[in-house]
Design a protein around this motif. Structure first.
Motif, PDB file in Angstrom:
ATOM      1  N   GLY A  92      45.918 -10.291 -21.901  1.00 51.73           N
ATOM      2  CA  GLY A  92      45.226  -9.612 -22.982  1.00 51.73           C
ATOM      3  C   GLY A  92      45.602  -8.143 -23.057  1.00 51.73           C
ATOM      4  N   PRO A  93      45.407  -7.517 -24.214  1.00 51.91           N
ATOM      5  CA  PRO A  93      45.766  -6.101 -24.375  1.00 51.91           C
ATOM      6  C   PRO A  93      44.793  -5.140 -23.712  1.00 51.91           C
ATOM      7  N   GLY A  94      43.608  -5.609 -23.365  1.00 44.98           N
ATOM      8  CA  GLY A  94      42.616  -4.723 -22.783  1.00 44.98           C
ATOM      9  C   GLY A  94      42.732  -4.631 -21.274  1.00 44.98           C
ATOM     10  N   SER A  95      41.952  -3.741 -20.704  1.00 45.82           N
ATOM     11  CA  SER A  95      41.933  -3.574 -19.256  1.00 45.82           C
ATOM     12  C   SER A  95      41.272  -4.774 -18.594  1.00 45.82           C
ATOM     13  N   PRO A  96      41.758  -5.178 -17.417  1.00 45.65           N
ATOM     14  CA  PRO A  96      41.072  -6.253 -16.688  1.00 45.65           C
ATOM     15  C   PRO A  96      39.644  -5.831 -16.360  1.00 45.65           C
ATOM     16  N   ASP A  97      38.748  -6.767 -16.415  1.00 48.34           N
ATOM     17  CA  ASP A  97      37.338  -6.473 -16.142  1.00 48.34           C
ATOM     18  C   ASP A  97      37.018  -6.915 -14.720  1.00 48.34           C
ATOM     19  N   TRP A  98      37.431  -6.094 -13.761  1.00 53.06           N
ATOM     20  CA  TRP A  98      37.156  -6.382 -12.361  1.00 53.06           C
ATOM     21  C   TRP A  98      35.825  -5.737 -11.988  1.00 53.06           C
ATOM     22  N   PRO A  99      34.825  -6.506 -11.606  1.00 58.56           N
ATOM     23  CA  PRO A  99      33.538  -5.898 -11.263  1.00 58.56           C
ATOM     24  C   PRO A  99      33.537  -5.171  -9.933  1.00 58.56           C
ATOM     25  N   ASP A 100      34.463  -5.550  -9.041  1.00 56.99           N
ATOM     26  CA  ASP A 100      34.476  -4.928  -7.722  1.00 56.99           C
ATOM     27  C   ASP A 100      35.853  -5.059  -7.087  1.00 56.99           C
ATOM     28  N   VAL A 101      36.007  -4.438  -5.932  1.00 61.53           N
ATOM     29  CA  VAL A 101      37.298  -4.428  -5.236  1.00 61.53           C
ATOM     30  C   VAL A 101      37.713  -5.838  -4.829  1.00 61.53           C
ATOM     31  N   ASP A 102      36.764  -6.634  -4.369  1.00 59.23           N
ATOM     32  CA  ASP A 102      37.097  -7.984  -3.929  1.00 59.23           C
ATOM     33  C   ASP A 102      37.708  -8.801  -5.064  1.00 59.23           C
ATOM     34  N   THR A 103      37.129  -8.723  -6.241  1.00 59.57           N
ATOM     35  CA  THR A 103      37.669  -9.441  -7.395  1.00 59.57           C
ATOM     36  C   THR A 103      39.056  -8.931  -7.745  1.00 59.57           C
ATOM     37  N   MET A 104      39.244  -7.623  -7.664  1.00 59.56           N
ATOM     38  CA  MET A 104      40.536  -7.022  -7.997  1.00 59.56           C
ATOM     39  C   MET A 104      41.639  -7.516  -7.067  1.00 59.56           C
ATOM     40  N   ILE A 105      41.409  -7.473  -5.750  1.00 62.99           N
ATOM     41  CA  ILE A 105      42.476  -7.873  -4.838  1.00 62.99           C
ATOM     42  C   ILE A 105      42.659  -9.397  -4.829  1.00 62.99           C
ATOM     43  N   THR A 106      41.631 -10.131  -5.227  1.00 63.17           N
ATOM     44  CA  THR A 106      41.804 -11.579  -5.402  1.00 63.17           C
ATOM     45  C   THR A 106      42.771 -11.855  -6.539  1.00 63.17           C
ATOM     46  N   ASP A 107      42.626 -11.115  -7.628  1.00 64.05           N
ATOM     47  CA  ASP A 107      43.533 -11.245  -8.776  1.00 64.05           C
ATOM     48  C   ASP A 107      44.961 -10.879  -8.372  1.00 64.05           C
ATOM     49  N   TRP A 108      45.117  -9.793  -7.647  1.00 66.49           N
ATOM     50  CA  TRP A 108      46.448  -9.400  -7.173  1.00 66.49           C
ATOM     51  C   TRP A 108      47.049 -10.482  -6.287  1.00 66.49           C
ATOM     52  N   ALA A 109      46.223 -11.050  -5.419  1.00 68.88           N
ATOM     53  CA  ALA A 109      46.719 -12.050  -4.473  1.00 68.88           C
ATOM     54  C   ALA A 109      47.257 -13.277  -5.189  1.00 68.88           C
ATOM     55  N   VAL A 110      46.573 -13.694  -6.248  1.00 73.63           N
ATOM     56  CA  VAL A 110      47.053 -14.846  -7.019  1.00 73.63           C
ATOM     57  C   VAL A 110      48.430 -14.548  -7.600  1.00 73.63           C
ATOM     58  N   HIS A 111      48.584 -13.355  -8.161  1.00 70.45           N
ATOM     59  CA  HIS A 111      49.873 -12.989  -8.760  1.00 70.45           C
ATOM     60  C   HIS A 111      50.974 -12.902  -7.702  1.00 70.45           C
ATOM     61  N   LEU A 112      50.671 -12.258  -6.577  1.00 68.16           N
ATOM     62  CA  LEU A 112      51.698 -12.038  -5.556  1.00 68.16           C
ATOM     63  C   LEU A 112      51.906 -13.238  -4.640  1.00 68.16           C
ATOM     64  N   SER A 113      51.189 -14.315  -4.869  1.00 67.73           N
ATOM     65  CA  SER A 113      51.454 -15.538  -4.113  1.00 67.73           C
ATOM     66  C   SER A 113      52.346 -16.495  -4.905  1.00 67.73           C
ATOM     67  N   SER A 114      52.719 -16.098  -6.113  1.00 67.52           N
ATOM     68  CA  SER A 114      53.621 -16.908  -6.935  1.00 67.52           C
ATOM     69  C   SER A 114      55.065 -16.531  -6.612  1.00 67.52           C
ATOM     70  N   PRO A 115      55.864 -17.456  -6.067  1.00 68.02           N
ATOM     71  CA  PRO A 115      57.264 -17.127  -5.750  1.00 68.02           C
ATOM     72  C   PRO A 115      58.036 -16.600  -6.954  1.00 68.02           C
ATOM     73  N   ARG A 116      57.793 -17.174  -8.124  1.00 67.09           N
ATOM     74  CA  ARG A 116      58.496 -16.729  -9.326  1.00 67.09           C
ATOM     75  C   ARG A 116      58.144 -15.275  -9.651  1.00 67.09           C
ATOM     76  N   SER A 117      56.851 -14.957  -9.594  1.00 68.12           N
ATOM     77  CA  SER A 117      56.430 -13.582  -9.887  1.00 68.12           C
ATOM     78  C   SER A 117      57.007 -12.602  -8.883  1.00 68.12           C
ATOM     79  N   ARG A 118      57.068 -12.994  -7.624  1.00 65.97           N
ATOM     80  CA  ARG A 118      57.605 -12.118  -6.585  1.00 65.97           C
ATOM     81  C   ARG A 118      59.088 -11.852  -6.812  1.00 65.97           C
ATOM     82  N   ARG A 119      59.846 -12.909  -7.093  1.00 59.19           N
ATOM     83  CA  ARG A 119      61.288 -12.734  -7.303  1.00 59.19           C
ATOM     84  C   ARG A 119      61.560 -11.887  -8.541  1.00 59.19           C
ATOM     85  N   LEU A 120      60.788 -12.121  -9.605  1.00 55.77           N
ATOM     86  CA  LEU A 120      60.979 -11.334 -10.823  1.00 55.77           C
ATOM     87  C   LEU A 120      60.691  -9.865 -10.557  1.00 55.77           C
ATOM     88  N   ALA A 121      59.606  -9.562  -9.856  1.00 59.42           N
ATOM     89  CA  ALA A 121      59.265  -8.169  -9.560  1.00 59.42           C
ATOM     90  C   ALA A 121      60.381  -7.501  -8.759  1.00 59.42           C
TER      91      ALA A 121
END
Length: 229
Positions: A92-121
């Motif tokens: 989405g074009p808006g800012s992520p709605d992370w209510p707290d740090v735990d939710t934020m790093i959970t979101d990051w973890a999902v992204h960085l656990s994808s081999p495709r996303s890691r290789r692309l980065a």
């Protein structure tokens, strides 16, 4: 910058791409062809790196002609930038709605656990000197408004007593970005989301973060004892 010797992709080749914003007459553009081209370009970028991707290779993998590619994307850079934007089209074009740090790093973890996303980065950060447009496209498509959201979450954690009072959210944000790059470089692409999250949690703990607010104990002044003098 060399692109694997694929001469047809250069603007001075015998196949001259049309000027930006123009389309020769003919059949209407096909969404299927667009997506096949973008998908092929992205796959080749991940597999080989930007320096080894050429228009001929993209056309062959997409099952179209070079002219079809050029009608849509006048240069290889245009194509790769659009492919990166297309990869993150569902964000989405808006800012992520992370209510707290735990939710934020959970979101990051999902992204960085994808081999495709890691290789692309990793491929994109490798273009920082030779083709910086790609890295800018990545930050624009994937990181749009996310920086502000990170700052808000960290500031909220500081105000709630989960970070030391003197914490600087901007510095912490840069520290976490560096930690993400370190993880991409030093950890295998088979790392699970739970392991990635534990990594970020450990980094934050070193910065003084606590998962629950640390109660502030008021300091009660101790009255001086009289010496009797």
């Amino acid at each position: 910058m060399s692109h694997g010797g694929d001469n047809d992709q250069r603007t001075n080749s015998s196949t001259t791409p049309p000027a930006p914003g123009t389309r020769p007459p003919g059949r209407p553009r096909s969404r299927e062809a667009d997506e096949a081209i973008l998908s092929a370009a992205l796959d080749l970028l991940i597999e080989r790196g930007a320096g080894a991707v050429g228009i001929e290779q993209v056309a062959r993998r997409a099952g179209v002609t070079r002219a079809t590619v050029y009608r849509r994307f006048p240069t290889l850079t245009d194509l790769l930038v659009r492919a990166i934007e297309w990869e993150y089209r569902d964000l989405g074009p808006g800012s992520p709605d992370w209510p707290d740090v735990d939710t934020m790093i959970t979101d990051w973890a999902v992204h960085l656990s994808s081999p495709r996303s890691r290789r692309l980065a990793r491929r994109l950060y490798a273009t920082v000197d030779d083709l910086p447009e790609l890295l800018r496209a990545y930050h624009g498509a994937h990181g749009r408004h996310r920086g502000r959201a990170v700052h808000v979450v960290l500031e909220r954690a500081r105000m709630a007593g989960r970070l030391p009072p003197g914490s600087d959210p901007e510095v912490l944000q840069q520290m976490l970005s560096g930690a993400a790059l370190q993880h991409l470089a030093a950890h295998p692409d088979t790392t699970s989301a739970d392991e990635v999250k534990a990594f970020f949690a450990a980094v934050l703990r070193q910065a003084g973060y606590r998962s629950s607010a640390v109660p502030v104990v008021p300091v009660v002044p101790v009255p001086r004892r009289s010496t009797g003098r």
